[in-house]
Structure formats: C-alpha cells, structure tokens
Write a protein that holds these residues in place. Structure first.
Motif, short mmCIF file in Angstrom:
data_model
loop_
_atom_site.label_atom_id
_atom_site.label_comp_id
_atom_site.label_asym_id
_atom_site.label_seq_id
_atom_site.Cartn_x
_atom_site.Cartn_y
_atom_site.Cartn_z
N ASP A 1 25.94 -16.45 33.70
CA ASP A 1 25.76 -17.11 32.40
C ASP A 1 26.85 -18.16 32.17
N TRP B 1 28.60 -19.73 34.50
CA TRP B 1 28.37 -20.82 35.46
C TRP B 1 27.25 -21.74 34.99
N ASP B 2 26.13 -21.15 34.58
CA ASP B 2 24.96 -21.94 34.18
C ASP B 2 25.25 -22.76 32.92
N ASN B 3 26.01 -22.18 31.98
CA ASN B 3 26.29 -22.89 30.74
C ASN B 3 27.32 -24.00 30.93
N LYS C 1 27.60 -25.69 33.66
CA LYS C 1 26.80 -26.72 34.32
C LYS C 1 25.97 -27.49 33.30
N MET C 2 25.33 -26.78 32.38
CA MET C 2 24.50 -27.42 31.36
C MET C 2 25.32 -28.33 30.46
N LEU C 3 26.53 -27.86 30.09
CA LEU C 3 27.38 -28.64 29.19
C LEU C 3 27.89 -29.92 29.85
N GLU D 1 26.83 -31.33 33.04
CA GLU D 1 26.02 -32.10 33.98
C GLU D 1 25.64 -33.46 33.40
N GLY D 2 25.33 -33.49 32.13
CA GLY D 2 24.94 -34.76 31.53
C GLY D 2 26.11 -35.67 31.23
#
Length: 232
Positions: A104, A106-108, A110-112, A114-115
């Motif tokens: 969780d 790691w994924d968050n 990345k989401m925060l 990546e853009g």
C-alpha cells in the motif's frame, strides 16, 4: 531521501537495499504481493469416536501459531514497512504514514509522484543548466566542491547524458576559487586534462589544500588593504 523528480531512481535504490538484507525474498514479496495474511485456526478439543478430532471455534491466528517460515514472512513485512517509511520526505510521509502494508505504501507513493516526475527532456535541460552554472562557492572546501560535482555528473549519467572527459575535467578545474589558480595551472601542465579524470584531478589538488588556504588568507588581506580611489 526521495526526490519528487527521482521516483524511478529511488525505487531502484530501495530494491537494491532490500536485496542485501536477510530474508530478502520475503521483503521484496511484501512490496510486490502485500503483507502476509495470518488467517484463522480451529484447535482440536477432543478426539471423536472414529478418530476424527472435534474442532473448537475458529479464531484468528496469533504469532505463536506461525511456523518458522511464516514468522520470517511476518517479520519481513514489519521490516520493509520501516525501510519504506524512513526513506520518505516529510511532505510525503505525512500523507501515507497511516498505511502499515508495504505494498500500500509503495503503490501510494508511486501514485503521488508518478505524475510529478519531470520528463527526460526537462530533466536534461535542468542538468545542462546546472552544469553550465556550476562553480566553487566562497568558503566551500575542495571536498564539498568535488562531492557536489560528482553528484551532478552522476545525475547526468543516470539519464544517459554524455559529456567528454575533456569537458568534465575542464569544468571541474576552471571553476575553482582564485586561491587554487597556480595549482590548477600546475595540474593542467603536469597531468593534462585528456588522460586524467576529475577524481584524479581532485586527488591531486586535495594535496595542496593547505597551501591554497594560505593563498586565500593572503588574497583576503590584500583585498582588505586595497584603497578604493573613489572613496577618497
């Protein structure tokens, strides 16, 4: 420390760091697959008439119920969560510190981020500008100057920016403070800028730091005693 423009590099560093740890497979599994699930268990109460045990009510498994292999997996979850959280800057940490699952986190992250990553072209333009204006600052030691220069060149190499050895060496020696002047001249004459690299140039110049500091003191005294004719 995680840089908003360097998530891919941070991800690589985290994985390399985890690979050197005990139970590395379990640590990486926590990132990729999520935390170990404890599950439930029903304990036997008594043996039935035909040898089949009577099972008690289902309950969540505790740490003491786990096998040695399962304990390793569980411990790896805790360890990698700490590794990930400690590698985050404050502004990102405060957004996701309520997560306890490594995947969780790691994924968050990345989401925060990546853009927010710069494109390669933007990053390249930024680094070229940093290289163009790179110089030694007043009161900056040659070691600090070298460390900052090496970091800049490493960042450039990470995105496959290529510069000749001559360009790098020239930039390194030609942007030092005035007290290094005669030592820079000596290194150009004695070692040359084509065959050496900037690590070797630094090692050579570092030997003369004491004399460079003496030159700096003399230059400072001279500038203090110089009379400004416009002030008369």
């Amino acid at each position: 420390m995680l840089d908003r423009t360097d998530f891919a590099l941070w991800k690589q560093r985290i994985r390399l760091y985890c690979q050197g740890k005990e139970s590395e497979m379990n640590i990486l599994k926590s990132i990729d697959e999520g935390s170990f699930q404890m599950g439930t268990v029903r304990e036997p109460l008594a043996e039935g008439t035909e040898g089949a045990p009577h099972l008690g009510p289902e309950r969540p498994r505790a740490y003491s119920d786990l096998s040695p292999e399962e304990k390793d997996r569980y411990n790896a979850d805790i360890r990698v969560t700490n590794i990930l959280l400690q590698g985050l800057p404050k502004e990102i940490y405060t957004l996701i510190n309520h997560y306890t699952d490594a995947k969780d986190i790691w994924d968050n992250v990345k989401m925060l981020l990546e853009g927010l990553e710069l494109t390669k072209e933007d990053r390249e333009s930024q680094l070229y500008d940093d290289f163009k204006h790179f110089r030694q600052h007043r009161r900056e030691t040659i070691h600090d100057y070298y460390v900052w220069f090496a970091k800049l060149i490493n960042d450039m190499r990470n995105i496959k920016m290529a510069m000749s050895k001559m360009q790098l060496n020239s930039k390194f020696v030609n942007n030092m403070l005035p007290e290094w002047g005669k030592f820079v001249t000596a290194v150009k004459l004695n070692r040359g800028l084509r065959d050496s690299n900037y690590d070797q140039l630094y090692a050579y110049l570092k030997q003369h730091e004491t004399h460079a500091n003496e030159n700096k003191m003399m230059l400072d005294r001279f500038s203090q005693h110089t009379v400004d004719p416009l002030a008369l």
